[in-house]
Enzyme design. Structure first.
Site, PDB file in Angstrom:
ATOM      1  N   LYS A  76       0.855  -1.189   0.000  1.00  0.00           N
ATOM      2  CA  LYS A  76       0.000   0.000   0.000  1.00  0.00           C
ATOM      3  C   LYS A  76       0.892   1.240   0.000  1.00  0.00           C
ATOM      4  CE  LYS A  76      -3.880   2.020   2.620  1.00  0.00           C
ATOM      5  NZ  LYS A  76      -4.869   1.781   3.692  1.00  0.00           N
ATOM      6  N   SER A 151      -9.793   1.884   2.713  1.00  0.00           N
ATOM      7  CA  SER A 151      -8.867   2.685   1.945  1.00  0.00           C
ATOM      8  C   SER A 151      -7.831   1.860   1.184  1.00  0.00           C
ATOM      9  CB  SER A 151      -8.147   3.659   2.871  1.00  0.00           C
ATOM     10  OG  SER A 151      -7.334   2.945   3.784  1.00  0.00           O
ATOM     11  N   SER A 175      -9.982  -0.707   6.854  1.00  0.00           N
ATOM     12  CA  SER A 175      -9.412  -0.555   5.512  1.00  0.00           C
ATOM     13  C   SER A 175      -8.671  -1.747   4.929  1.00  0.00           C
ATOM     14  CB  SER A 175      -8.491   0.651   5.479  1.00  0.00           C
ATOM     15  OG  SER A 175      -9.267   1.800   5.361  1.00  0.00           O
TER      16      SER A 175
HETATM   17  N1  GLN Z   1     -13.304   4.042   6.215  1.00  0.00           N
HETATM   18  C1  GLN Z   1     -12.646   4.427   7.424  1.00  0.00           C
HETATM   19  C2  GLN Z   1     -12.235   5.872   7.375  1.00  0.00           C
HETATM   20  O1  GLN Z   1     -12.436   6.489   6.372  1.00  0.00           O
HETATM   21  C3  GLN Z   1     -11.509   3.526   7.732  1.00  0.00           C
HETATM   22  C4  GLN Z   1     -10.264   3.856   7.040  1.00  0.00           C
HETATM   23  C5  GLN Z   1      -9.095   2.994   7.412  1.00  0.00           C
HETATM   24  O2  GLN Z   1      -9.250   1.932   8.010  1.00  0.00           O
HETATM   25  N2  GLN Z   1      -7.908   3.457   7.055  1.00  0.00           N
HETATM   26  O3  GLN Z   1     -11.703   6.411   8.298  1.00  0.00           O
END
Ligand code: GLN
Length: 482
Positions: A76, A151, A175
């Site tokens: 990532k 994400s 994410s």
């Molecule tokens: N969807 C969540 C957010 O926008 C989780 C994101 C994540 O786990 N990095 O904060």
């Protein structure tokens, strides 16, 4: 085209029936064919990739290889890679080249793995659809009209599209698990501290964890063996005894588990196909001899509001370092103040700005008691509730998310999108391990199911999913790529 599974690749490399260069070339061809449309990778350099493969082949020739030597992996793009662009999906880090590797990246290099590319992600890992990335939308390989999740959407799409058999993601509120669910993968959010955060570009440090994404629990176990373990460079790294995930899976004969279903799922609106897959999964677990019982998770309704106070508060602090003076983008300006303002206005996208505003608001004088402290209380409530529950049960089961993979621009109201994180957030708030795995399809669209376990039950979680995957074949279904 059919691809070798990870265990097949390991065997072929070991027996020298295929070289790492040959194996890597298969993935490079696939990237060349599809990355332009899917857009999962932000950066990819075939020459650098093949040089790593040649190096791995030398290690294999000298019989010095470990099990993942010569195997490609996608990281990532919020994990620092030495001398290789690392953007966190943001314009503000568009040209940032770190001087060091994240611990996780270094561990994969030490194991002789091939870093094949950097995967797109929501900007600073804030999002659930990969749409907040500065580098454009990423398509879901199972249906191009849908998002890959976020994400870690680029990581999910990359493995689904066979750009690599393994990927790293980071999970602050879901994410790793939610894109795994949208891309028909298995993804583990490890116990907090089990995997070092050194070199992970911070979003909300008390919640962030790096985790593996792959087609199966067994594949994830292989990667966990490489990336988990104590790291003195991360002060929150756990000194818990390192256990081999692969050995646990190989040696553990499936034992009878007690799995709890929260009654509070009734308060959430699910797509009917998600509920159907959830019920099918529960039936399969019953057929496998496990006991399923109803439980109460009363704090569940507070998960989203608490997370969307804590995560922005930490993000506002973590992102204050991006002001044009140290890293990445710097706006032309006449004064220091103007440089800060312009750099941040130009460098951050709307979602990141929203989080910074919310974060600074909830931390501002006079408001802390109303928001931040209350949110921390929710964390404590969750911790108590989970610890009581895990006295009687082994795991908690839920769908990973309420919907099948979303279409692009699905919600105009960001809060509606935040609400879809309700089931993944609790594990982050308490630092528990949780895994999403393949539970079915709605037409071409994958549906994921989640198991949450007590702290350090990560190997048992993957074992349970491995056992499930030996009796189901959702994880074997390849994308149509259209
Ligand atoms: N969807 C969540 C957010 O926008 C989780 C994101 C994540 O786990 N990095 O904060």
């Amino acid at each position: 085209m059919s691809f070798y599974t990870l265990p097949e690749q390991i065997k072929l490399l070991k027996k020298k029936d295929i070289s790492s260069r040959e194996l890597t070339q298969i993935y490079i061809d696939q990237i060349n064919k599809y990355n332009q449309s899917i857009n999962a990778l932000i950066s990819f350099d075939a020459d650098k990739v093949l040089a790593q493969a040649d190096q791995a082949d030398k290690i294999i020739a000298n019989n010095e290889s470990t099990s993942l030597t010569g195997i490609p992996i996608v990281h990532k793009d919020n994990l620092c890679t030495k001398d290789f662009m690392t953007t966190a999906g943001s314009r503000i880090l568009k040209d940032f080249v770190p001087p060091y590797n994240a611990h996780v990246v270094q561990q994969t290099i030490n194991a002789g793995m091939i870093s094949i590319g950097k995967a797109s992600c929501d900007e600073f890992a804030m999002g659930s659809t990969n749409e907040t990335s500065y580098f454009g939308r990423v398509l879901n390989p199972y249906c191009f009209k849908h998002v890959p999740g976020g994400s870690s959407g680029g990581s999910g799409a990359a493995v689904a599209a066979n750009f690599a058999p393994l990927a790293t993601g980071s999970d602050t509120g879901g994410s790793v698990r939610q894109p795994a669910s949208f891309c028909n993968l298995t993804g583990l959010k490890p116990t907090y501290g089990l995997v070092s955060r050194f070199g992970l570009i911070a979003f909300a440090s008390s919640l962030d964890q790096v985790g593996p994404m792959a087609r199966s629990a067994f594949d994830c176990a292989h990667l966990m063996d490489v990336i988990s373990g104590y790291d003195p460079k991360d002060s929150t790294s756990s000194k818990h005894k390192k256990i081999s995930f692969v050995k646990t899976i190989n040696q553990m004969s499936p034992k009878k588990l007690t799995i709890g279903i929260p009654r509070q799922l009734d308060d959430i609106k699910f797509d009917s196909s998600v509920m159907k897959s959830f019920e099918n999964t529960i039936n399969t677990f019953k057929q496998l001899g496990h006991e399923i019982k109803s439980i109460n998770l009363n704090t569940l309704k507070y998960a989203v509001p608490a997370y969307y106070v804590i995560a922005p508060a930490e993000a506002a602090s973590n992102l204050s370092r991006y002001n044009g003076s140290l890293y990445g983008h710097r706006a032309e300006s006449n004064t220091l103040d103007e440089m800060y303002k312009k750099t941040r206005s130009q460098g951050f996208g709307n979602e990141v700005k929203r989080r910074i505003l919310v974060g600074n608001f909830v931390l501002s004088k006079g408001f802390q008691g109303q928001y931040y402290e209350k949110a921390l209380n929710v964390k404590t409530l969750f911790a108590h509730e989970f610890s009581n529950l895990f006295e009687d049960i082994d795991f908690i089961i839920t769908p990973t998310t309420s919907s099948k993979p979303l279409t692009f621009n699905h919600f105009s109201d960001p809060v509606k999108l935040y609400e879809t994180d309700a089931l993944t957030i609790p594990a982050n708030l308490v630092g528990l391990p949780a895994v999403s795995f393949q539970g079915g399809f709605d037409g071409d669209l994958p549906i994921g199911i989640q198991l949450i376990g007590r702290k350090y039950s990560d190997p048992e979680l993957l074992s349970a999913v491995h056992h499930f995957q030996q009796h189901t074949d959702f994880h074997l279904q390849q994308p149509k790529m259209k």
